[in-house]
Scaffold this active site. Sequence first.
Site, mmCIF file in Angstrom:
data_model
loop_
_atom_site.group_PDB
_atom_site.id
_atom_site.type_symbol
_atom_site.label_atom_id
_atom_site.label_comp_id
_atom_site.label_asym_id
_atom_site.label_seq_id
_atom_site.Cartn_x
_atom_site.Cartn_y
_atom_site.Cartn_z
ATOM 1 N N GLU A 1 -41.423 -13.711 18.201
ATOM 2 C CA GLU A 1 -42.525 -13.751 19.153
ATOM 3 C C GLU A 1 -42.768 -12.358 19.723
ATOM 4 O O GLU A 1 -43.675 -11.679 19.296
ATOM 5 C CB GLU A 1 -42.245 -14.775 20.252
ATOM 6 N N TRP B 1 -52.815 -16.055 33.289
ATOM 7 C CA TRP B 1 -52.461 -15.121 32.216
ATOM 8 C C TRP B 1 -53.508 -13.998 32.182
ATOM 9 O O TRP B 1 -53.188 -12.828 32.360
ATOM 10 C CB TRP B 1 -52.369 -15.851 30.867
ATOM 11 N N GLU C 1 -35.390 -17.868 29.828
ATOM 12 C CA GLU C 1 -36.773 -18.337 29.768
ATOM 13 C C GLU C 1 -36.968 -19.623 30.567
ATOM 14 O O GLU C 1 -37.978 -19.811 31.234
ATOM 15 C CB GLU C 1 -37.147 -18.604 28.302
HETATM 16 C C1 BGC Z 1 -43.975 -17.312 25.720
HETATM 17 C C2 BGC Z 1 -44.229 -17.213 27.201
HETATM 18 C C3 BGC Z 1 -45.696 -17.285 27.419
HETATM 19 C C4 BGC Z 1 -46.090 -18.655 26.987
HETATM 20 C C5 BGC Z 1 -47.490 -19.064 27.270
HETATM 21 C C6 BGC Z 1 -44.447 -18.658 25.261
HETATM 22 O O1 BGC Z 1 -44.282 -18.849 23.923
HETATM 23 O O2 BGC Z 1 -42.666 -17.090 25.401
HETATM 24 O O3 BGC Z 1 -43.462 -16.393 27.903
HETATM 25 O O4 BGC Z 1 -46.156 -16.936 28.660
HETATM 26 O O5 BGC Z 1 -45.761 -18.905 25.644
HETATM 27 O O6 BGC Z 1 -47.448 -20.350 27.658
#
Ligand code: BGC
Length: 912
Positions: free
Chosen positions: A493, A558, A759
């Site tokens: 990611e 976001w 996380e």
């Molecule tokens: C990421 C997050 C991100 C999110 C959005 C994830 O896959 O790791 O940190 O903000 O997706 O919902």
Amino acid sequence: MTLSAPSVVGAPVKLRCEYTVNPLGIDNVTPRLSWQMAHGRRGARQTAYQLRVSTLRDMEAKPATLWDTGKVVSDASIQIRYGGRKLKSRQRAYWQVKVWDAEGVESPWSEPALWEMGLLKQEDWEGMWIGLPFPAELAAEDSAPATYLRRDFNAPAAVAAARLYITACGVYEPYLNGQRIGGAGTEGAAGGADLFTPGWTDYNKRLRYQTYDVTGLVKPGENTLGAILGDGWYAGNVGFMKAHGIYGKEALLLAQLHITYEDGSTETVLTDPLWRGTQGGPIRSSDMLMGETYDARMDLGAWACAGYEAGQWAEVTASPRVEGELIAQVGPTVQYIGELGAKELWQDGQGRWVFDLGQNMVGVARLKYQGQPGETVTLRFAEMLNPDRSIYTTNLRRAKATDTYTLGSGNLEMYTPRFTYHGFRYVELSSSAGTVVKPAIDAVTGVVLHSATRETGAFECSNAKLNQLQHNILWGQKGNFVEVPTDCPQRDERLGWMGDAQVFIRTAAFNMDVAGFFNKWMLDVEDAQTAEGAFTDVVPNIMDMTNPNWKPYGTAAWAEAGIICPWTVYLCYGDKQILADRYESMCGYIAYMKANSVELIRPEAGYGDWLAIGSETHKALIGTAFFAYAASLMEKIAGVLGKKGDARKFGRLFKDVKKAFSREFVTAGGRMVSHSQTADVLALRFGLVDEPAKGAVIAHLCADIEKRGVITTGFVGCNLILPTLTQIGRDDLAYKLLLSEKFPGWLFPVNHGATTIWERWDGWTPEKGFQDAGMNSFNHYAYGSCGEWMYAHLAGLDLDAERPGYKHAVIWPKVGGGITSAKAELETMYGVVGVKWWLADGVFHLTVKVPANTTATVVLPTTNPSDIHEDDTPLGPLPAMQIMPRATNTALEVGAGEYGFTCGYRAVEGNA
Ligand code: BGC
């Protein structure tokens, strides 16, 4: 420091241009200059300055003067824009500053500093893009062997100056006469070398180049310029959406070496068809996510030195231009920052050796190993262990995170990969030779890398678990500030998720100097903006924009990072320029939100309060709250930029969205329609509810926290909840949440041995073990955003939005939570602001450091000013100090200097 000492003003220090000491190769033709005033006297402040800029180091030589401001009556000592003669490509400018203090005493001139312009016009680039074709025998998704490129050239005379301007599609390591340019290199001691240059931008739009002073490396006679090229973000794997080569398939190099000889003549060595290349070197493949494969038997010897026999090397392909605009390096490069030794070493059930570095870190492993030529050592990486102490890799998803090294000799060999990195605490070592006898504990070390943002802050308090939490926050930041603020470093990611960045940026700016880093990333944010004005969810944007089911742009909490982040950089560094530069794109996003709302209510879409446990918040509520907040920030931003009409317009918009928010999401009785902490916090923090509803929202939030005793926000509320509780006068509840050891809560991972921020609140629990491996990072900084409260309120080191950049600091420790001492320091643009407080025998002690040319409000927890002592004497009418008794405390206005205060302290119910 006595009051009667005559005023002596030292020469200004810490001269910076574009946040950097003596930058080479910048694009900004009106660069920003900053310095610190060197003055030990209390209340020291600058009343005037003079700047002079010259093409010569000898500043007295008048004809060379580019700019002389004369004496400017002003207290500004940061972010002064160059306003002299027009600067040309490659021009060098030396600069000096002197200042006058409040008594009119003049300082000596500072030592000269310098900056150098880069190649300002695209036409300045005369070279061609060179490389080798993608090997026909490989499948499209394979990573290509690294390309080694070289060209010999003759320098007929002694060299006075030489500059290399260089960039790549892919990642490159440059060499001149066998020497690694741009730092110590991968094989040497950790530290200093630029890595993964030119870094990551949307290459279709923009590509950075680096500038190196190579004067000492070009010799009269035969020379060789070379580079190794890897796939990097350009041609390798990025994120999880598309496999491979999103920007292009073949890595390419562009370089331009300018040589000035001592007789004044010049010459340029370019990337051109005269270069030769090979993919037959030891780096057999490299990929940022998958790892690197190195075969030492294929070592090319002194390939980057003159006299090397490159007869077998191929002719390069040479093409004129690539899409993106070439821009100079902005912000720091990625560098090796340190090295960690293994703490423990054991064998797993399969006979593989596992090294524990004791810290979840980001970087590469350095291998020191002796074996048989042709033996292949495989290194795999993990953040966590399985119950049997083998490494746990399931959460890495598609990222193979595997490096292999094939030995070239029977001697001790050392290997540090060049074009990959991993997120890990544990390194597993196995060999093609079968069982390995126990390696030395230093056979594997962890080389830490990140964007070279300097550590500028420090926080510590009497609670060891909070200190560990701060440690984890800092390491989360290190591991994820790699070119862009990424969500996580380990799985497939590693993307610049905007939500994560906006919740964490204020904490980040306490720990490190992130001004340059965000100046760069905000350019990326603008590059990614859609035609309709929406900021995207990840930046650089690699998402599929045509997917009808998932619109990865304009997402509440976001996308607003496009406004919140520049605003935060302005607050923390006094950077107006970032606001001015990004203003149009920010306006564009406001317009997008307006156009994509129904009666100012944003859609029920997006990620909501991502990863919240135990509560849910309507997505439209979050969206509308952030719409209002963005409008309120734009009102301020327009104000700062002197755009009064716009400020009024955004002010009205804020009021209208606030009205819509109340209509839609606040009940007649003053309850939010979502009964969540996040909903209450958004309403209070963004100023969306007025009395009497406000009182009801406060009551609901407090009751919820009292009842549950834990935080139930996800990403969206996590940075806001503690400051909101302080704002409503409930520091006791902020402490309750911060210190809770249950999950969801910050200390739960700490209690379970975390060395970075997880996380998910429940990434691992004793009852259930690991959370869903589909999304379970152990190095995700978002929840580390409580750090800003620890600095600003627990220790008490805050800024004043009206006088940003810590021109005026607010020193206001919020004593509570059983904490008996705390300290914080921050190197601001003006110098170090420091706070230290402790309780002893019912007395509150506070020492404060306020840098020259700044002031501070210091708040002490007593309503009786005569109870306050400074260095054991009752507070008198001291110069540079004003005393203001208030309802619950006393505020002192102080000038620069160091102070030590005491006052009696009585614990208030619920606090202490
Ligand atoms: C990421 C997050 C991100 C999110 C959005 C994830 O896959 O790791 O940190 O903000 O997706 O919902």
